[in-house]
Design an enzyme around this catalytic site. Structure first.
Site, PDB file in Angstrom:
ATOM      1  N   CYS A  93     -33.414   7.212 -36.575  1.00  0.00           N
ATOM      2  CA  CYS A  93     -32.571   8.154 -36.119  1.00  0.00           C
ATOM      3  C   CYS A  93     -32.594   8.291 -34.399  1.00  0.00           C
ATOM      4  CB  CYS A  93     -33.125   9.606 -36.553  1.00  0.00           C
ATOM      5  SG  CYS A  93     -32.929  10.103 -38.206  1.00  0.00           S
ATOM      6  N   HIS A 126     -32.534  16.208 -37.827  1.00  0.00           N
ATOM      7  CA  HIS A 126     -31.738  15.251 -38.873  1.00  0.00           C
ATOM      8  C   HIS A 126     -31.997  15.872 -40.306  1.00  0.00           C
ATOM      9  CE1 HIS A 126     -29.348  12.432 -41.082  1.00  0.00           C
ATOM     10  NE2 HIS A 126     -30.464  11.715 -41.254  1.00  0.00           N
ATOM     11  N   HIS A 177     -31.144  15.812 -44.705  1.00  0.00           N
ATOM     12  CA  HIS A 177     -30.269  15.379 -45.712  1.00  0.00           C
ATOM     13  C   HIS A 177     -29.949  16.308 -46.704  1.00  0.00           C
ATOM     14  CE1 HIS A 177     -32.385  11.182 -44.838  1.00  0.00           C
ATOM     15  NE2 HIS A 177     -31.434  11.236 -44.189  1.00  0.00           N
ATOM     16  N   GLU A 212     -20.026  35.950 -41.288  1.00  0.00           N
ATOM     17  CA  GLU A 212     -20.919  36.272 -40.331  1.00  0.00           C
ATOM     18  C   GLU A 212     -21.941  35.562 -39.905  1.00  0.00           C
ATOM     19  OE1 GLU A 212     -22.669  39.786 -38.267  1.00  0.00           O
ATOM     20  OE2 GLU A 212     -20.598  39.325 -39.071  1.00  0.00           O
ATOM     21  N   HIS A 260     -24.094  11.390 -46.189  1.00  0.00           N
ATOM     22  CA  HIS A 260     -25.620  11.173 -45.772  1.00  0.00           C
ATOM     23  C   HIS A 260     -26.323  12.392 -45.176  1.00  0.00           C
ATOM     24  CE1 HIS A 260     -28.022   8.553 -42.642  1.00  0.00           C
ATOM     25  NE2 HIS A 260     -28.738   9.813 -42.826  1.00  0.00           N
TER      26      HIS A 260
END
Length: 201
Positions: free
Chosen positions: A51, A69, A71, A93, A149
């Site tokens: 990443c 990140h 998943h 909201e 992903h």
């Protein structure tokens, strides 16, 4: 997750249990050169997270201080249930927990929230150009969905990035539930007193 502190970027190794990490397990990279200032002991056999190049896009383009990140199944399902290159939802909201860009004001509940969606690639580093293009196209978004992903989120602190990740996940989940009963999460209610404010400018 990654955190930037000045010119130092802290990154977790790939494929490790993050909750069991110790400070010495982190990679520390120079923001400008991307070169490691510190790495975990080689004996551990760890590798820098794939990443990393995507986190650096948020640091370089927006000056973000933290990136996450995930998943998340809700994020992945949202990319499948809503075709096209953008996820939209309004009149919820939890939208108020998200900001317009890195340091802009918080969204109003009646705003039409937009999150860009890009297609997945075989290797995460191959997403760089697509992610940067999506960020330029949607400068008020603090997230990018990657189809099949997951989700990338950034902010100006790790606390805000964590909070916004939770808000996005909630919104993806409720959008999926709305779609399951025939409701369009992007539909502006006809009887909303804020309808005119929600319509495209």
């Amino acid at each position: 997750m990654s955190i930037r502190d000045g010119n130092r970027v802290y990154l977790a190794p790939s494929g490790v249990q993050k909750e069991r990490m110790k400070p010495e397990d982190l990679y520390v990279l120079d923001l400008a050169t991307r070169q490691p200032l510190r790495s975990p002991p080689p004996s551990l056999g760890w590798k820098l997270s794939q990443c990393a190049p995507l986190f650096f896009i948020a640091y370089d383009m927006y000056g973000a201080s933290a990136c996450i990140h995930t998943h998340s199944q809700n994020a992945v399902m949202a990319t499948l249930a809503f075709p096209g290159d953008v996820f939209r939802i309004t009149h919820q909201e939890m939208i108020k927990g998200l900001r317009r860009g890195l340091a802009g004001p918080s969204h109003k509940y009646y705003d039409v929230l937009e999150v860009p969606i890009i297609d997945n690639k075989a290797e995460e580093e191959d997403l760089q150009d697509w992610m940067a293009a999506a960020m330029r196209r949607f400068p008020e978004s603090n997230a990018v969905l990657v189809r099949r992903h997951g989700l990338y989120v950034w902010s100006n602190s790790w606390q805000k990035a964590k909070t916004m990740t939770e808000c996005y996940d909630y919104l993806f989940e409720i959008a999926l539930k709305m779609k399951a009963v025939g409701l369009d999460p992007a539909h502006i209610p006809e009887d909303s007193e804020y309808r005119i404010l929600s319509l495209p400018k």
